[in-house]
Design a protein around this motif. Structure first.
Motif, PDB file in Angstrom:
ATOM      1  N   ASP A 188       0.857  -1.192   0.000  1.00  0.00           N
ATOM      2  CA  ASP A 188       0.000   0.000   0.000  1.00  0.00           C
ATOM      3  C   ASP A 188       0.893   1.241   0.000  1.00  0.00           C
ATOM      4  O   ASP A 188       1.707   1.423   0.906  1.00  0.00           O
ATOM      5  N   GLU A 213      -1.800  -1.091  -3.744  1.00  0.00           N
ATOM      6  CA  GLU A 213      -2.932  -0.268  -3.335  1.00  0.00           C
ATOM      7  C   GLU A 213      -2.590   1.218  -3.452  1.00  0.00           C
ATOM      8  O   GLU A 213      -1.550   1.664  -2.977  1.00  0.00           O
ATOM      9  N   ASP A 238      -8.167   2.653  -3.067  1.00  0.00           N
ATOM     10  CA  ASP A 238      -8.619   2.886  -1.690  1.00  0.00           C
ATOM     11  C   ASP A 238      -9.114   4.332  -1.615  1.00  0.00           C
ATOM     12  O   ASP A 238     -10.302   4.611  -1.836  1.00  0.00           O
TER      13      ASP A 238
HETATM   14 MG    MG Z   1      -4.835   1.983   1.874  1.00  0.00          MG
END
Ligand code: MG
Length: 370
Positions: A188, A213, A238
């Motif tokens: 991420d 992500e 996200d």
């Molecule tokens: Mg995230």
């Protein structure tokens, strides 16, 4: 359901260890716990997951407090609700401010489920008895990350997500892959890269990540679509997905192959359900992210992850991973990498009032005019 009183408990709890992302560290986690009571005396709970500083989205705890106190709570007091899905419609005149909306909507769902004597999971359409979960590991030296991964795997967690940032991606991901060649691993970036980094991001394909992500801008869909065409690693969005409409555009543009739903970020459970259905119809993989939540939002996350198309492990680890003591009883626990969905009405967890009092730094009560 006629709501008659809302209490906002602003709390501060210390995380067991600082959580470091590409933006910085969080250790003292503040949140607002929503206690909502209707005219039958039924109490429901919600939690505002905004951070104190607007590093994740533009909302902060103080903007949420303002939105709830001055606009959203008065809207809820106006007239009775027949169903929690109506909350989304009622809040439409207020633009964005999703986390403030979700905190209140979550409490309405809890009141509704308790009236129906059903679990929150069942009342929103959940089907699973247990949900698979993974852990998210903040940025830290590789040796510490490897230790933490070993511990998480020993506890049975099903996949590992690590935070990355420019300059550390190969050192961290390469180091992890060397020790764990077959680990279900994802990264991420919290929006730390731009499209100019496309060659660097393409070079991460060698690590066979489950997904990367939010590599690019927090509100971007177009550059992510360009990136996804150039790299093999599935892109997961996200921060960019703040509503059903955003998710729809992302699907149309090909901006991602995976979506991480956070109920707070999309404005509530009703909107999360709509995105869930959209992903199912369009073969977009789906999982539920975490927000370093206290117990109330953690319980909500378990319920939402029990919907049938949440097919990838959620970021909802056990309470003890984050807190010395949570504000719910029992605490959320993980067995062999899974959380059992409670079969008790509503959230399925009791609020530990003593613990809530102990961590509350400010409390405000709103009462409906007679
Ligand atoms: Mg995230």
């Amino acid at each position: 359901m006629q709501l008659k009183q809302v209490k906002l408990h602003q709390i501060r709890m210390k995380l067991n260890a600082p959580f470091v992302t590409s933006y910085g560290a969080v250790q003292d986690r503040e949140s607002i716990i929503v206690e909502m009571e209707d005219d039958q005396g039924v109490i429901g709970w919600g939690e505002c997951v905004a951070f104190s500083f607007p590093w994740y989205t533009e909302e902060t705890l103080q903007t949420c407090r303002h939105m709830m106190a001055d606009f959203l709570i008065p809207i809820l007091f106006q007239q009775p609700l027949a169903h929690p899905d109506e909350v989304r419609q009622r809040f439409l005149p207020v633009r964005r401010n999703q986390m403030a909306k979700a905190a209140l909507e979550g409490a309405v769902w809890d009141v509704y489920a308790k009236h129906k004597m059903m679990t929150l999971s069942k009342v929103i359409g959940g089907e699973k008895e247990k949900i698979d979960v993974g852990v998210a590991i903040g940025i830290r030296p590789l040796e510490m990350m490897l230790d933490e991964i070993n511990n998480a795997l020993a506890e049975g967690y099903k996949r590992i997500k690590v935070k990355i940032k420019p300059g550390l991606e190969h050192e961290l991901l390469g180091g992890i892959r060397k020790h764990f060649p077959n680990l279900p691993l994802m990264a991420d970036a919290n929006s730390a890269y731009c499209l100019d980094d496309i060659d660097l991001l393409k070079s991460l394909d060698e690590y066979q990540l489950m997904m990367i992500e939010q590599p690019l801008g927090v509100d971007d869909l177009v550059d992510h679509a360009k990136l996804q065409k150039r790299i093999k690693t599935p892109v997961c969005l996200d921060e960019s997905i703040v509503s059903y409409e955003c998710a729809q555009k992302a699907v149309e543009l090909g901006s991602c192959k995976v979506i991480n739903i956070k109920t707070g970020r999309v404005g509530g459970i009703s909107e999360a359900k709509r995105i869930h259905d959209l992903c199912q119809q369009n073969d977009i993989a789906l999982w539920g992210g975490g927000m370093l939540e206290a117990g109330v939002a953690r319980a909500h996350s378990v319920a939402i992850a029990s919907l049938p198309y949440f097919t990838l492990p959620a970021d909802t680890a056990g309470s003890s991973r984050y807190w010395e003591q949570d504000i719910i009883e029992p605490e959320v626990t993980v067995h062999q990498g899974a959380i059992h969905v409670s079969n008790q009405p509503g959230l399925g967890y009791h609020i530990n009032r003593n613990r809530l009092e102990a961590v509350t730094v400010q409390k405000t009560t709103f009462i409906k005019d007679k």
